[in-house]
Design an enzyme around this catalytic site. Structure first.
Site, PDB file in Angstrom:
ATOM      1  N   HIS A 278      45.095  47.017  41.245  1.00 51.85           N
ATOM      2  CA  HIS A 278      43.791  46.482  40.811  1.00 51.85           C
ATOM      3  C   HIS A 278      42.689  46.813  41.799  1.00 51.85           C
ATOM      4  O   HIS A 278      42.894  46.813  43.016  1.00 51.85           O
ATOM      5  CB  HIS A 278      43.851  44.996  40.473  1.00 51.85           C
ATOM      6  CG  HIS A 278      44.131  44.071  41.615  1.00 51.85           C
ATOM      7  ND1 HIS A 278      43.136  43.583  42.440  1.00 51.85           N
ATOM      8  CD2 HIS A 278      45.269  43.509  42.069  1.00 51.85           C
ATOM      9  CE1 HIS A 278      43.663  42.763  43.337  1.00 51.85           C
ATOM     10  NE2 HIS A 278      44.962  42.709  43.138  1.00 51.85           N
ATOM     11  N   ASP A 290      44.964  43.742  49.445  1.00 57.25           N
ATOM     12  CA  ASP A 290      44.938  43.190  48.083  1.00 57.25           C
ATOM     13  C   ASP A 290      43.646  43.615  47.416  1.00 57.25           C
ATOM     14  O   ASP A 290      42.678  42.874  47.444  1.00 57.25           O
ATOM     15  CB  ASP A 290      45.065  41.665  48.128  1.00 57.25           C
ATOM     16  CG  ASP A 290      45.240  41.050  46.747  1.00 57.25           C
ATOM     17  OD1 ASP A 290      45.522  41.800  45.804  1.00 57.25           O
ATOM     18  OD2 ASP A 290      45.091  39.818  46.634  1.00 57.25           O
ATOM     19  N   GLU A 323      41.708  41.568  38.141  1.00 58.91           N
ATOM     20  CA  GLU A 323      43.052  40.989  38.231  1.00 58.91           C
ATOM     21  C   GLU A 323      43.000  39.604  38.840  1.00 58.91           C
ATOM     22  O   GLU A 323      43.690  38.677  38.408  1.00 58.91           O
ATOM     23  CB  GLU A 323      43.958  41.894  39.079  1.00 58.91           C
ATOM     24  CG  GLU A 323      45.418  41.479  39.099  1.00 58.91           C
ATOM     25  CD  GLU A 323      45.769  40.425  40.138  1.00 58.91           C
ATOM     26  OE1 GLU A 323      46.827  39.785  40.005  1.00 58.91           O
ATOM     27  OE2 GLU A 323      44.981  40.204  41.083  1.00 58.91           O
ATOM     28  N   GLU A 324      42.170  39.464  39.880  1.00 55.40           N
ATOM     29  CA  GLU A 324      42.190  38.230  40.675  1.00 55.40           C
ATOM     30  C   GLU A 324      41.807  36.992  39.882  1.00 55.40           C
ATOM     31  O   GLU A 324      42.176  35.882  40.236  1.00 55.40           O
ATOM     32  CB  GLU A 324      41.246  38.359  41.878  1.00 55.40           C
ATOM     33  CG  GLU A 324      41.667  39.397  42.898  1.00 55.40           C
ATOM     34  CD  GLU A 324      42.937  39.005  43.653  1.00 55.40           C
ATOM     35  OE1 GLU A 324      43.546  37.973  43.325  1.00 55.40           O
ATOM     36  OE2 GLU A 324      43.317  39.742  44.566  1.00 55.40           O
ATOM     37  N   ASP A 349      51.043  45.792  44.074  1.00 58.60           N
ATOM     38  CA  ASP A 349      50.072  44.730  44.385  1.00 58.60           C
ATOM     39  C   ASP A 349      50.714  43.656  45.257  1.00 58.60           C
ATOM     40  O   ASP A 349      50.658  42.467  44.939  1.00 58.60           O
ATOM     41  CB  ASP A 349      49.518  44.110  43.087  1.00 58.60           C
ATOM     42  CG  ASP A 349      48.423  43.076  43.374  1.00 58.60           C
ATOM     43  OD1 ASP A 349      47.849  43.102  44.482  1.00 58.60           O
ATOM     44  OD2 ASP A 349      48.150  42.248  42.490  1.00 58.60           O
ATOM     45  N   HIS A 420      43.815  36.868  50.308  1.00 54.66           N
ATOM     46  CA  HIS A 420      42.648  36.111  49.826  1.00 54.66           C
ATOM     47  C   HIS A 420      41.848  35.444  50.944  1.00 54.66           C
ATOM     48  O   HIS A 420      41.160  34.445  50.688  1.00 54.66           O
ATOM     49  CB  HIS A 420      43.075  35.054  48.788  1.00 54.66           C
ATOM     50  CG  HIS A 420      43.682  35.649  47.550  1.00 54.66           C
ATOM     51  ND1 HIS A 420      44.085  34.887  46.485  1.00 54.66           N
ATOM     52  CD2 HIS A 420      43.950  36.937  47.196  1.00 54.66           C
ATOM     53  CE1 HIS A 420      44.580  35.677  45.533  1.00 54.66           C
ATOM     54  NE2 HIS A 420      44.517  36.919  45.956  1.00 54.66           N
TER      55      HIS A 420
HETATM   56 ZN    ZN Z   1      45.051  38.677  45.025  1.00 51.19          ZN
HETATM   57 ZN    ZN Z   2      46.453  41.505  44.048  1.00 49.37          ZN
END
Ligand code: ZN
Ligand code: ZN
Length: 458
Positions: A278, A290, A323-324, A349, A420
């Site tokens: 992503h 990420d 995606e998140e 991912d 994150h």
């Molecule tokens: Zn993520």
């Molecule tokens: Zn991810």
């Protein structure tokens, strides 16, 4: 260099030395050569470095994500991919405002936190409430109805690291379900201990979805040290009062999109192999692990397959948007392409650390293919798992529809130290482990894209 294929050699011998080799279905290339070359790959680093430096944070549905699409389209074209394009869609977007928390009493001080995706907003002047402590999500669930009226719930559900990342499923429930449960019991806000395994003042954000009929409340994650600080204050027995400012807003119908690039195969009837990642990231860091690395791995690996000649099946790199925040990109891809023949799907991912295990979900009778892939991966220190592969969010609709899937499981021991947070930045990426990922992906894609077996649906 391309080796002479056994079938081609046989054709020469049968037809006599003057016969020209006739085109045959491509066979998997020499895994050893692909592996050795991919272990020296530079594309994956350049991709990750470029995306994180020249675009940086790229939250779904924002102008930054649009810049990431433009960047990825240009980069995939420059790398020689075919049919490169962005495929747009629109979506609602949650936008972070101010994230502030202050202990009013008994020990006034600030706490470090970050609002969770889809958090409700406080007024600009904030809200005040007494904190009610729940050591685990189960304790919050057990609280009587309406017992949190006017209160701020605090769920401290300390997460431990696991190599396979399975603890995210268990502890992540505090983020995913905690806010809706607290809202139903009358809370005016909820704080959770970050779903993370580090001990730095780095709050871990992430998405959560409000259950049907629940009115959103402000919801945020404290950094792990701040969650422990708050728990210590509560343990002293006096009421803890908190001032919370979590402003945010929701925007309707914002532009997002997927980016696609292909290595075109020689046999269109054999179906497409999807290599997914992503493109969007959370807003706090630059989305290095990420998932810039995932996109770099998929793209670089596809190129290593192409270097040895066009594969039998088309390899389609899917850099999904959004995606998140819930997988809008994956759904848009399936809506646009779900009726095409898909041979197999894979997704990267889970950071940039080494691949340690391969899991399969192949149709019955494909043990030979799984065996060839496992053999190609063994020199990279990758073992064959006993679990069924499940894919990730970006290929979830394909997997649900029955498309075969292979998971190259990455070592997730340190993934949730960074995931994150503002700390998800390029410097955390280990070059040697990143190249091992490319090698694992390249030999796997090579075997799948060139397999003579029938694969896939539609
Ligand atoms: Zn993520
Ligand atoms: Zn991810």
């Amino acid at each position: 260099m391309q080796k002479i294929r056994p079938v081609t050699l046989a054709t020469l011998l049968i037809g006599g030395i003057f016969a020209l080799p006739i085109p045959v279905a491509a066979a998997p290339k020499d895994s050893a050569a692909i592996r050795a070359d991919a272990l020296k790959d530079t594309v994956v680093w350049d991709f990750t470095e470029g995306l994180t430096t020249e675009v940086g944070p790229r939250p779904a549905g924002t102008p930054q994500e649009a810049r990431a699409r433009d960047w990825a389209v240009a980069r995939l074209k420059a790398l020689g991919f075919s049919n490169v394009r962005a495929e747009p869609y629109t979506m609602p977007v949650w936008v972070r405002g101010r994230d502030e928390a202050t202990i009013v009493s008994p020990f006034p001080q600030k706490l470090v936190l970050a609002a969770l995706g889809n958090s409700g907003s406080t007024p600009d002047k904030g809200i005040d409430g007494e904190v009610v402590y729940f050591p685990t999500l189960a304790d919050l669930e057990a609280a009587p109805a309406d017992s949190l009226k006017g209160k701020i719930a605090f769920v401290s559900h300390g997460m431990a690291a696991t190599q396979d990342g399975s603890s995210y499923g268990y502890f992540g429930a505090a983020r995913r379900q905690g806010p809706s449960i607290a809202a139903r019991k009358g809370a005016i806000g909820i704080l959770i201990r970050s779903i993370g395994t580090d001990h730095h003042r780095m709050p871990h954000t992430g998405v959560q979805m409000w259950a049907d009929g629940v009115t959103p409340i402000p919801a945020a994650a404290l950094s792990v040290p701040d969650a422990e600080q708050l728990a210590r204050m509560i343990a002293r027995g006096q009421p803890v009062k908190l001032h919370l400012v979590l402003t945010s807003k929701m925007l309707k119908d914002q532009p997002s999109g997927n980016v696609i690039g292909e290595i075109v195969g020689t046999d269109p009837a054999a179906g497409v192999v999807v290599a997914a990642c992503h493109l969007d990231s959370w807003d706090q860091g630059t989305g290095a692990i990420d998932d810039a690395t995932g996109c770099g791995i998929a793209a670089a690996a596809a190129l290593h397959v192409a270097k040895a000649g066009a594969p039998r099946r088309t390899i389609r790199v899917l850099m999904a948007g959004a995606e998140e925040v819930g997988g809008d990109g994956a759904r848009a891809y399936y809506k646009a392409h779900g009726t095409e023949k898909h041979a197999l799907a894979m997704e990267s991912d889970f950071g940039a650390d080494r691949v340690w295990r391969v899991d399969f979900k192949l149709p019955q009778g494909h043990d030979a293919l799984a065996g060839r892939i496992a053999a190609a991966l063994a020199p990279l220190g990758v073992g064959k798992g006993a679990q069924e592969a499940g894919g990730g969010a970006d290929i979830a609709p394909l997997v649900k529809a029955g498309v075969p899937v292979i998971d190259l499981q990455q070592d997730g021991t340190r993934y949730f130290d960074l995931h994150h947070t503002p700390d998800d930045t390029l410097d955390k990426v280990d070059m040697a482990q990143l190249q091992q990922n490319v090698a694992a992906w390249a030999v796997t894609l090579d075997q799948v894209a060139n397999a003579s077996e029938t694969l896939g649906i539609n």
